[in-house]
Design an enzyme around this catalytic site. Sequence first.
Site, PDB file in Angstrom:
ATOM      1  N   HIS A   7       0.824  -1.214   0.000  1.00  0.00           N
ATOM      2  CA  HIS A   7       0.000   0.000   0.000  1.00  0.00           C
ATOM      3  C   HIS A   7       0.852   1.256   0.000  1.00  0.00           C
ATOM      4  O   HIS A   7       2.029   1.219   0.357  1.00  0.00           O
ATOM      5  CB  HIS A   7      -1.001   0.041   1.166  1.00  0.00           C
ATOM      6  CG  HIS A   7      -0.419  -0.016   2.553  1.00  0.00           C
ATOM      7  ND1 HIS A   7      -0.245  -1.187   3.244  1.00  0.00           N
ATOM      8  CD2 HIS A   7       0.004   0.964   3.396  1.00  0.00           C
ATOM      9  CE1 HIS A   7       0.251  -0.933   4.452  1.00  0.00           C
ATOM     10  NE2 HIS A   7       0.423   0.378   4.573  1.00  0.00           N
ATOM     11  N   GLU A 130       7.387   0.999   5.270  1.00  0.00           N
ATOM     12  CA  GLU A 130       6.816  -0.074   6.090  1.00  0.00           C
ATOM     13  C   GLU A 130       7.096  -1.393   5.373  1.00  0.00           C
ATOM     14  O   GLU A 130       6.942  -1.485   4.151  1.00  0.00           O
ATOM     15  CB  GLU A 130       5.295   0.140   6.218  1.00  0.00           C
ATOM     16  CG  GLU A 130       4.584  -0.941   7.021  1.00  0.00           C
ATOM     17  CD  GLU A 130       3.073  -0.700   7.170  1.00  0.00           C
ATOM     18  OE1 GLU A 130       2.550   0.286   6.596  1.00  0.00           O
ATOM     19  OE2 GLU A 130       2.447  -1.510   7.862  1.00  0.00           O
TER      20      GLU A 130
END
Length: 134
Positions: A7, A130
């Site tokens: 994402h 991340e």
Amino acid sequence: MIGRLNHVAIAVPDLEAAVAQYRNGLGAKVTEATDQPDHGVTVVFIELPNTKIELLYPLGENSPIRNFLEKNPSGGIHHICYEVDDILAARDKLKAEGARVLGDGEPKIGAHNKPVLFLHPKDFFGTLIELEQC
Ligand SMILES: C[C@@H](C(=O)O)C(=O)SCCNC(=O)CCNC(=O)[C@H](O)C(C)(C)COP(=O)(O)OP(=O)(O)OC[C@H]1O[C@@H](n2cnc3c(N)ncnc32)[C@H](O)[C@@H]1OP(=O)(O)O
Ligand SMILES: [Co+2]
């Protein structure tokens, strides 16, 4: 080592307005908002055919996105999330090469109920990263 783009996250100052803009303006498929108290954020995912967009809104007094929104009051791209097969192996390799793993360095369970870690933006050309074990 890294695989798919899981994402791209956007910090927003008004979650309802952002959801409405994505749902109505862009015709996107939007999930329900969920609180992530371990991460200090409320998240909504926009589901695209090839990846996801994560809308982030601060949760609690010590949200890690509070400073970012103070510096970017209209919102902004906050992080990108790459998938890895083995998050501990990825962490140990990056640490050995001098990258800073944020927090206490131990993976936390992320919004997809999978282990995640964050890497300092100054070690990755101004982009907070991340890693999610998938
Ligand atoms: C639910 C989960 C999931 O998807 O599963 C999530 O995503 S949770 C998503 C929320 N969680 C996280 O973000 C966790 C990891 N984040 C953190 O630990 C923190 O936010 C830091 C990245 C360390 C930033 O901390 P803080 O805002 O207190 O530091 P700071 O304002 O002093 O910033 C230090 C320097 O980094 C820059 N900086 C800060 N945040 C940045 C960002 N998102 N992207 C690029 N640069 C950034 C600042 O401009 C500053 O640069 P200058 O010194 O040049 O001005
Ligand atoms: Co994320």
